[in-house]
Scaffold this active site. Structure first.
Site, PDB file in Angstrom:
ATOM      1  CG  ASP A 297      -1.741   1.255   1.367  1.00  0.00           C
ATOM      2  OD1 ASP A 297      -1.693   2.112   0.467  1.00  0.00           O
ATOM      3  OD2 ASP A 297      -2.447   1.394   2.391  1.00  0.00           O
ATOM      4  CB  VAL A 298       2.213   3.442  -2.704  1.00  0.00           C
ATOM      5  CG1 VAL A 298       2.871   2.339  -3.499  1.00  0.00           C
ATOM      6  CG2 VAL A 298       0.917   3.912  -3.350  1.00  0.00           C
TER       7      VAL A 298
ATOM      8  CE1 TYR B  49      -3.973   9.286 -18.502  1.00  0.00           C
ATOM      9  CE2 TYR B  49      -2.723  11.233 -17.879  1.00  0.00           C
ATOM     10  CZ  TYR B  49      -2.858   9.869 -17.930  1.00  0.00           C
ATOM     11  OH  TYR B  49      -1.874   9.070 -17.406  1.00  0.00           O
TER      12      TYR B  49
ATOM     13  CE  LYS C  46       0.634   8.644 -15.058  1.00  0.00           C
ATOM     14  NZ  LYS C  46       1.415   7.601 -14.353  1.00  0.00           N
TER      15      LYS C  46
ATOM     16  CB  THR D 115      -2.532  -1.432 -19.477  1.00  0.00           C
ATOM     17  OG1 THR D 115      -2.846  -0.039 -19.291  1.00  0.00           O
ATOM     18  CG2 THR D 115      -1.335  -1.559 -20.413  1.00  0.00           C
TER      19      THR D 115
END
Length: 280
Positions: A72-73, A163, A170, A201
């Site tokens: 879990d970041v 996005y 990003k 993906t």
């Protein structure tokens, strides 16, 4: 003797067999490298442990895959545990691949101006800050000459409708790559990112990558979409000693789409179509 013979590292962000992180990891292992892997934590009520199973079905086929643990970041404690496992299983490491991003659909599928405060904080924490947290935690076990690589997208450089919030994340990640490259340069550790064009993906499906495929094929100088192998090769390159003089870079693997200042050949085709309609 392969490019990664004698090299060891940590791969963060494999979700399934279509993940870019898995493509890069495969390339590294095929070249003799040893990898430790993480997976998304499973819910306590998930007896089947779906997240772990998806990744273990891949890693179980490789001798070079040395461990698989949940991460879990958003938890510094969990990050520390993973780095401790990496040190125990691998010793000092030569590469760290960060391929992590997330925003809730409620915040991703609305215009950016409507993103919630809590959604913004969570998306930034997972998608951008996690690179800082992981790199800092791994710093004591990174060998001199080691390489860190993150995954980004053109939507952080230019506005890409659809996005949305992920583009903001990003943009932050791209900046973090540059600042970390300076900080980690003191330890002779490089930090770069791959900006890949659209691929099919799990992560890309949430931001409409499928709709982008035709556009990229029509506009890019190469007149086609990229392949997973091309992105995997580029990622392995940046994590290898072959890229020893490269740091702070955002490497575009998008068939050249990012260089275009106009629709290129697509505009020509559109004009032909208009002319044909005019003739009728």
């Amino acid at each position: 003797m392969g490019l990664f013979t004698g090299k060891k590292g940590l791969i963060v962000g494999v979700a399934n067999g279509n993940s870019i992180a898995w493509g890069i990891a495969q390339k590294i292992m095929e070249e003799g490298g040893e990898c430790g892997f993480t997976h998304l934590p499973d819910r306590e009520d998930d007896a089947r442990k779906k997240n772990r199973r998806r990744v273990s079905q891949l890693t179980d086929n490789f001798e070079q895959a040395k461990f698989l643990v949940p991460l879990d970041v958003q938890s510094d404690e969990n990050i520390a545990e993973v780095i401790k496992t990496a040190e125990s299983e691998l010793g000092k490491i030569d590469f760290l691949l960060h391929s992590v991003a997330f925003a809730s659909l409620d915040d991703l599928r609305v215009p950016t101006v409507e993103c919630s405060r809590e959604g913004f904080k969570m998306a930034m924490d997972i998608s951008a800050y996690s690179l800082i947290a992981l790199t800092n935690a791994a710093r004591p076990i990174l060998n001199e000459g080691a390489s860190v690589c993150a995954m980004t997208y053109f939507g952080g450089e230019k506005a890409v409708p659809g996005y949305n919030m992920m583009g903001v994340c990003k943009a932050a990640l791209d900046s973090i790559v540059k600042y970390l490259s300076f900080d980690m340069g003191e330890y002779n550790v490089r930090v770069n990112a791959i900006s890949a064009g659209p691929l099919k993906t799990l992560a890309s499906s949430a931001v409409g990558a499928k709709e982008m495929l035709d556009l990229y094929a029509a506009v890019s100088p190469l007149n086609r979409n990229i392949t997973m192998e091309e992105v995997s090769n580029a990622g392995a390159f940046l994590l290898s000693s072959l890229a020893g003089g490269i740091t702070g870079e955002i490497m575009h693997v998008d068939a050249g789409y990012n260089i275009m200042g106009s629709p290129g050949r697509m505009a020509t085709e559109y004009k032909k179509m208009q002319d044909q309609l005019g003739d009728k």
